[in-house]
Design a protein around this motif. Sequence first.
Motif, PDB file in Angstrom:
ATOM      1  N   ASP B 105       0.863  -1.180   0.000  1.00 52.65           N
ATOM      2  CA  ASP B 105       0.000   0.000   0.000  1.00 52.65           C
ATOM      3  C   ASP B 105       0.901   1.233   0.000  1.00 52.65           C
ATOM      4  OD1 ASP B 105      -2.094   1.706   0.322  1.00 52.65           O
ATOM      5  OD2 ASP B 105      -2.516   1.183   2.411  1.00 52.65           O
ATOM      6  N   MET B 106       0.789   2.099  -0.998  1.00 53.84           N
ATOM      7  CA  MET B 106       1.636   3.291  -0.966  1.00 53.84           C
ATOM      8  C   MET B 106       0.923   4.525  -1.524  1.00 53.84           C
ATOM      9  SD  MET B 106       4.558   2.404  -3.820  1.00 53.84           S
ATOM     10  CE  MET B 106       5.272   0.984  -3.008  1.00 53.84           C
ATOM     11  N   PRO B 107       1.286   5.709  -0.986  1.00 51.87           N
ATOM     12  CA  PRO B 107       0.709   6.951  -1.481  1.00 51.87           C
ATOM     13  C   PRO B 107       1.580   7.469  -2.629  1.00 51.87           C
ATOM     14  CG  PRO B 107       2.122   7.437   0.343  1.00 51.87           C
ATOM     15  CD  PRO B 107       2.259   5.966   0.076  1.00 51.87           C
ATOM     16  N   ASP B 108       1.308   8.697  -3.098  1.00 52.52           N
ATOM     17  CA  ASP B 108       2.185   9.298  -4.101  1.00 52.52           C
ATOM     18  C   ASP B 108       3.343  10.018  -3.432  1.00 52.52           C
ATOM     19  OD1 ASP B 108       0.650   8.730  -6.590  1.00 52.52           O
ATOM     20  OD2 ASP B 108      -0.894   9.750  -5.425  1.00 52.52           O
ATOM     21  N   LEU B 109       3.046  10.638  -2.299  1.00 52.86           N
ATOM     22  CA  LEU B 109       4.084  11.365  -1.561  1.00 52.86           C
ATOM     23  C   LEU B 109       3.877  11.116  -0.073  1.00 52.86           C
ATOM     24  CD1 LEU B 109       3.428  14.652  -3.500  1.00 52.86           C
ATOM     25  CD2 LEU B 109       5.685  13.597  -3.494  1.00 52.86           C
ATOM     26  N   ALA B 110       4.943  11.258   0.707  1.00 47.47           N
ATOM     27  CA  ALA B 110       4.784  11.127   2.148  1.00 47.47           C
ATOM     28  C   ALA B 110       5.873  11.918   2.855  1.00 47.47           C
ATOM     29  CB  ALA B 110       4.864   9.662   2.574  1.00 47.47           C
ATOM     30  N   PHE B 111       5.526  12.437   4.010  1.00 54.91           N
ATOM     31  CA  PHE B 111       6.553  13.020   4.863  1.00 54.91           C
ATOM     32  C   PHE B 111       7.406  11.877   5.391  1.00 54.91           C
ATOM     33  CE2 PHE B 111       3.659  16.546   4.760  1.00 54.91           C
ATOM     34  CZ  PHE B 111       4.499  17.646   4.837  1.00 54.91           C
ATOM     35  N   TRP B 112       8.713  12.065   5.368  1.00 55.30           N
ATOM     36  CA  TRP B 112       9.576  10.952   5.793  1.00 55.30           C
ATOM     37  C   TRP B 112      10.926  11.494   6.240  1.00 55.30           C
ATOM     38  CZ3 TRP B 112       8.129   6.383   7.156  1.00 55.30           C
ATOM     39  CH2 TRP B 112       9.069   5.381   7.360  1.00 55.30           C
ATOM     40  N   GLY B 153      24.326   7.934  -2.754  1.00 57.09           N
ATOM     41  CA  GLY B 153      24.552   8.893  -3.828  1.00 57.09           C
ATOM     42  C   GLY B 153      23.325   9.262  -4.643  1.00 57.09           C
ATOM     43  N   THR B 154      22.209   8.611  -4.379  1.00 51.69           N
ATOM     44  CA  THR B 154      20.982   8.959  -5.106  1.00 51.69           C
ATOM     45  C   THR B 154      20.064   9.749  -4.177  1.00 51.69           C
ATOM     46  OG1 THR B 154      21.150   6.902  -6.323  1.00 51.69           O
ATOM     47  CG2 THR B 154      19.042   8.036  -6.424  1.00 51.69           C
ATOM     48  N   ARG B 155      19.455  10.841  -4.724  1.00 49.10           N
ATOM     49  CA  ARG B 155      18.564  11.657  -3.904  1.00 49.10           C
ATOM     50  C   ARG B 155      17.170  11.045  -3.906  1.00 49.10           C
ATOM     51  NH1 ARG B 155      19.497  16.427  -2.094  1.00 49.10           N
ATOM     52  NH2 ARG B 155      21.287  16.600  -3.485  1.00 49.10           N
ATOM     53  N   TYR B 156      16.625  10.801  -2.729  1.00 45.08           N
ATOM     54  CA  TYR B 156      15.283  10.231  -2.628  1.00 45.08           C
ATOM     55  C   TYR B 156      14.321  11.127  -1.851  1.00 45.08           C
ATOM     56  CZ  TYR B 156      16.943   5.745  -4.414  1.00 45.08           C
ATOM     57  OH  TYR B 156      17.448   4.759  -5.207  1.00 45.08           O
ATOM     58  N   ALA B 157      14.852  12.141  -1.134  1.00 45.76           N
ATOM     59  CA  ALA B 157      13.955  12.955  -0.317  1.00 45.76           C
ATOM     60  C   ALA B 157      14.187  14.428  -0.593  1.00 45.76           C
ATOM     61  CB  ALA B 157      14.189  12.668   1.162  1.00 45.76           C
ATOM     62  N   ALA B 158      13.113  15.192  -0.553  1.00 46.25           N
ATOM     63  CA  ALA B 158      13.199  16.634  -0.759  1.00 46.25           C
ATOM     64  C   ALA B 158      13.019  17.327   0.589  1.00 46.25           C
ATOM     65  CB  ALA B 158      12.114  17.089  -1.721  1.00 46.25           C
ATOM     66  N   LEU B 159      14.054  18.055   0.979  1.00 47.08           N
ATOM     67  CA  LEU B 159      14.018  18.770   2.251  1.00 47.08           C
ATOM     68  C   LEU B 159      13.128  20.004   2.084  1.00 47.08           C
ATOM     69  CD1 LEU B 159      15.567  18.270   4.902  1.00 47.08           C
ATOM     70  CD2 LEU B 159      17.262  19.916   4.123  1.00 47.08           C
ATOM     71  N   VAL B 160      12.098  20.160   2.928  1.00 46.82           N
ATOM     72  CA  VAL B 160      11.208  21.316   2.782  1.00 46.82           C
ATOM     73  C   VAL B 160      11.326  22.304   3.940  1.00 46.82           C
ATOM     74  CG1 VAL B 160       9.539  20.190   1.263  1.00 46.82           C
ATOM     75  CG2 VAL B 160       9.253  20.029   3.736  1.00 46.82           C
ATOM     76  N   THR B 161      11.691  21.816   5.119  1.00 45.23           N
ATOM     77  CA  THR B 161      11.905  22.734   6.246  1.00 45.23           C
ATOM     78  C   THR B 161      13.251  22.422   6.907  1.00 45.23           C
ATOM     79  OG1 THR B 161      10.703  21.262   7.723  1.00 45.23           O
ATOM     80  CG2 THR B 161       9.450  23.074   6.767  1.00 45.23           C
ATOM     81  N   PHE B 324      22.944  17.677  13.662  1.00 44.37           N
ATOM     82  CA  PHE B 324      21.644  17.767  12.984  1.00 44.37           C
ATOM     83  C   PHE B 324      20.951  16.424  12.872  1.00 44.37           C
ATOM     84  CE2 PHE B 324      22.268  15.976   8.792  1.00 44.37           C
ATOM     85  CZ  PHE B 324      23.611  16.150   8.507  1.00 44.37           C
ATOM     86  N   ILE B 325      19.637  16.494  12.984  1.00 48.80           N
ATOM     87  CA  ILE B 325      18.833  15.285  12.924  1.00 48.80           C
ATOM     88  C   ILE B 325      17.537  15.601  12.198  1.00 48.80           C
ATOM     89  CG2 ILE B 325      18.150  15.773  15.344  1.00 48.80           C
ATOM     90  CD1 ILE B 325      17.543  12.680  15.452  1.00 48.80           C
ATOM     91  N   PRO B 326      17.557  15.456  10.866  1.00 49.36           N
ATOM     92  CA  PRO B 326      16.338  15.757  10.121  1.00 49.36           C
ATOM     93  C   PRO B 326      15.239  14.811  10.579  1.00 49.36           C
ATOM     94  CG  PRO B 326      17.988  14.755   8.698  1.00 49.36           C
ATOM     95  CD  PRO B 326      18.610  14.902  10.027  1.00 49.36           C
ATOM     96  N   ASP B 327      14.034  15.308  10.716  1.00 48.29           N
ATOM     97  CA  ASP B 327      12.975  14.381  11.106  1.00 48.29           C
ATOM     98  C   ASP B 327      11.900  14.327  10.034  1.00 48.29           C
ATOM     99  OD1 ASP B 327      11.037  16.348  11.520  1.00 48.29           O
ATOM    100  OD2 ASP B 327      11.662  16.647  13.594  1.00 48.29           O
ATOM    101  N   GLN B 328      10.888  13.569  10.342  1.00 48.30           N
ATOM    102  CA  GLN B 328       9.819  13.263   9.393  1.00 48.30           C
ATOM    103  C   GLN B 328       9.151  14.522   8.861  1.00 48.30           C
ATOM    104  OE1 GLN B 328       5.988  14.079   9.859  1.00 48.30           O
ATOM    105  NE2 GLN B 328       6.668  13.161  11.756  1.00 48.30           N
ATOM    106  N   SER B 329       9.027  15.580   9.691  1.00 47.95           N
ATOM    107  CA  SER B 329       8.295  16.761   9.229  1.00 47.95           C
ATOM    108  C   SER B 329       9.161  17.651   8.334  1.00 47.95           C
ATOM    109  CB  SER B 329       7.784  17.559  10.426  1.00 47.95           C
ATOM    110  OG  SER B 329       8.866  18.073  11.153  1.00 47.95           O
ATOM    111  N   ASN B 330      10.450  17.327   8.198  1.00 51.56           N
ATOM    112  CA  ASN B 330      11.358  18.167   7.416  1.00 51.56           C
ATOM    113  C   ASN B 330      11.422  17.822   5.934  1.00 51.56           C
ATOM    114  OD1 ASN B 330      13.615  17.949  10.177  1.00 51.56           O
ATOM    115  ND2 ASN B 330      12.231  19.622   9.714  1.00 51.56           N
ATOM    116  N   ALA B 331      10.964  16.638   5.565  1.00 51.42           N
ATOM    117  CA  ALA B 331      11.213  16.210   4.190  1.00 51.42           C
ATOM    118  C   ALA B 331      10.066  15.380   3.624  1.00 51.42           C
ATOM    119  CB  ALA B 331      12.509  15.411   4.117  1.00 51.42           C
ATOM    120  N   VAL B 332      10.059  15.280   2.286  1.00 53.48           N
ATOM    121  CA  VAL B 332       9.003  14.551   1.594  1.00 53.48           C
ATOM    122  C   VAL B 332       9.642  13.586   0.597  1.00 53.48           C
ATOM    123  CG1 VAL B 332       6.994  14.811   0.087  1.00 53.48           C
ATOM    124  CG2 VAL B 332       7.462  16.536   1.825  1.00 53.48           C
ATOM    125  N   VAL B 333       9.085  12.378   0.506  1.00 53.42           N
ATOM    126  CA  VAL B 333       9.563  11.421  -0.487  1.00 53.42           C
ATOM    127  C   VAL B 333       8.441  11.148  -1.484  1.00 53.42           C
ATOM    128  CG1 VAL B 333      11.245  10.287   0.997  1.00 53.42           C
ATOM    129  CG2 VAL B 333       8.890   9.462   0.975  1.00 53.42           C
TER     130      VAL B 333
END
Lengths: 310, 445
Positions: B105-112, B153-161, B324-333
């Motif tokens: 089961d998967m969405p199109d995007l998720a905070f991660w 080396g591959t980017r999988y997450a977009a940092l938003v905050t 630094f410790i990015p958390d779930q609310s900082n990025a989207v996959v």
Amino acid sequence: MTTTLLPARRKDQPRDARLADRRSRQDHPSWFLWPALAMLVIFFFTPTIYNFVYAFTDWSSFKSEIGFVGFDNFVKLLQNGSLLSDLRVTLIYAILVAIFQNLFGLGLALVLERDTRINRFARAAFFVPVIMSALAVGYVFQAILKPDGVLNNFLTTLTGGEVSIPWLGSTTWTIVVVAIIHAWKWMGLSMLIYLAGLKTINEEVIEAAQLDGAGYWRIFKAVRWPLLAPAVTFNFATALLGSMNGFDIVQATTAGGPGGSTELLNIFIFRTFGQGLFAQATAMSLVLFLVVALLAFPVIIYLRRRERVL
Amino acid sequence: MRKSIAGLAAAAAFAVVAAGCSDPTTAEAPDSSSSAGGEMAAEQWPAQDTSREGVTLTIWAAQNSTQTAESVATEFEELTGATVDIETIPDPYEQSIQTKVATGDMPDLAFWQPTASMLTALNAKTNLQPLDGAPWVDSYTGSLADMTGLLDGTRYAALVTTPAVEGVYYNKDLFEQAGITETPSNWDEMIEDADTLKAAGITPFYEMAADRWATQWWVQVQLADAAADGLWDRVNANEETFTDPTILGAIENYKSLIDDGYFNDDIKTATFIDQGNALLDDEAAMVMQVNSYFGQLQSLSDSATLDEKVGFFPISPSGNVGTFIPDQSNAVVAFATGDDEREATARQFLSYWLGDGYQSFVDTVETVSLQDGVESPAGVPMALQEVAASLDNSVGSMQALAIANPDLYIYLADMIQGTKTPQEVAEATQQQFAEFAAAQGAAGF
């Protein structure tokens, strides 16, 4: 399986009886069984079999392939001290719950035994926790038992001195507190079964004891308690084996803390599964299943034998 | 009759077992050529305003991130005609998502959480869309682009905050009361300040062992220097372990600070909420925490009071280096769902979020901007600006740099409750770490 309930056909049976037998078979054609069997297979056998199979694989969230690894998971689990210490906690918890739940249930049944209007109302009231959500019960008790919660406030008012006992903060006693909460939730069910047990006791036996000059306690000890044996068997076995599978109340109140002192095996399984180690979690639940099964037989055999003494 | 039922059951069981031995996610393994091919850049990164009438995107968010994407989602819907549904997944968020994804089961995007360990936990290489060559990557300030969101080396997450930083939130009034005029510039100075505070009858530090999760910050900040020196690479390769002197020493040091009375008396029963109140009510002078703690303070007080009362400084053994410790609310996959149009829309949504929509996004959620050309709104509290400023020279936490994320915080809480010694904490953490590493097939385990 219903067919096994029918008496075996005997050669010496009269013809009428054999006909009746056949007729009753036609009343219960085997396809009647299929819907129930399908449900059983889908919702009971399937998960159980999955549980057996996945325990021997390396299924995890980290990769897509699933490979068989034999007894690897079990060997690692046995080397890891957490499994044994969590099993110990689970066993202690289950025994405590079984004791408290039966004490509370029996006490309530004895107090509410007579069929008065108040008693009927009280029985319904004490049954309410049974149908409540276990998580809700857990969260409510967590709020009550906080250091600055309702219970300590009440005790402060009562004693006049400042009371701030961390009820859920002791590595020794919190497991007892949580077991009492579990027992509180389910005591209504035990009460009901004890009440039913008490109703089955023949009035004449009690009357005879009274004529012999026995008092309330004497009658309870010598007549009613022994005659309650079947109810004790059921209540004790279900409470013990049911709370081996306990999870929700403990998760809501302590989440396994403080210091892992209330970490039931199911909480450990939940944690492991959530971390993506699906196969290891499955192996643990298989261990739990086996432990519950191994425990069930001697306990039930012992309690049944106790009934036979009557 | 009996036999036939048994036979039926056995046949059904066999069928089930045979079917059960494949991972449901592999069946839906995406046609990665459509998303991984870099040669068709235009198709890979469609224009931000491409019409997407009739396309519905689903975003999974946690309780604390579900509001974050709301405004940008609405704007994207107006711009493109797509529909964006934000679904709140109940806590524990990460566990729920991992379980859902594992069962197909998967969405199109998720905070991660954009760390390597958490991307691995989601089996990123199979389940996520690679975001290499994304148009927004070059806009990030400083070293943010290389800091996180990458796996091999591959980017999988977009940092938003702004990724969270472990550091010390302190009560300015109590510092002043004890005669401390400057924030400490290294670990030893911080302990000296703590002694001064203690002498003035003020509790130096406040910890929340009942809620457990913050206990690990105390160990991690002590490892900042070692982390800069490649500690986690060595741990990842099984060349160094949690039971070796570096990490074990940090755990022992934390324990001795507790034993020596630097912390609140009710450390065993104190919760996250108590910790927030303690700093605001002058109960304790310092709290080792991350950004979500400041969120808690904001829910208890207004920005002006907080600016006046609460400050932040990063700390490491040798200086003021944050962890630094990015958390779930900082990025989207973005998930590789196998549906080309939805996958493209998901990438387009991210392009918009971190492109034309970014200014409006940081203004609406009042957060620090991560991009050079985008101004942070005026309302961002000072402490958060200090946190963001400390990011540039910060080092990665265990979550950011280690290949797995063991339950160090639970074992540390056990230590505070008295059921584990520092040695046992290190052993339990190492054992679990090795288990995760082995499950991933990491070399050396």
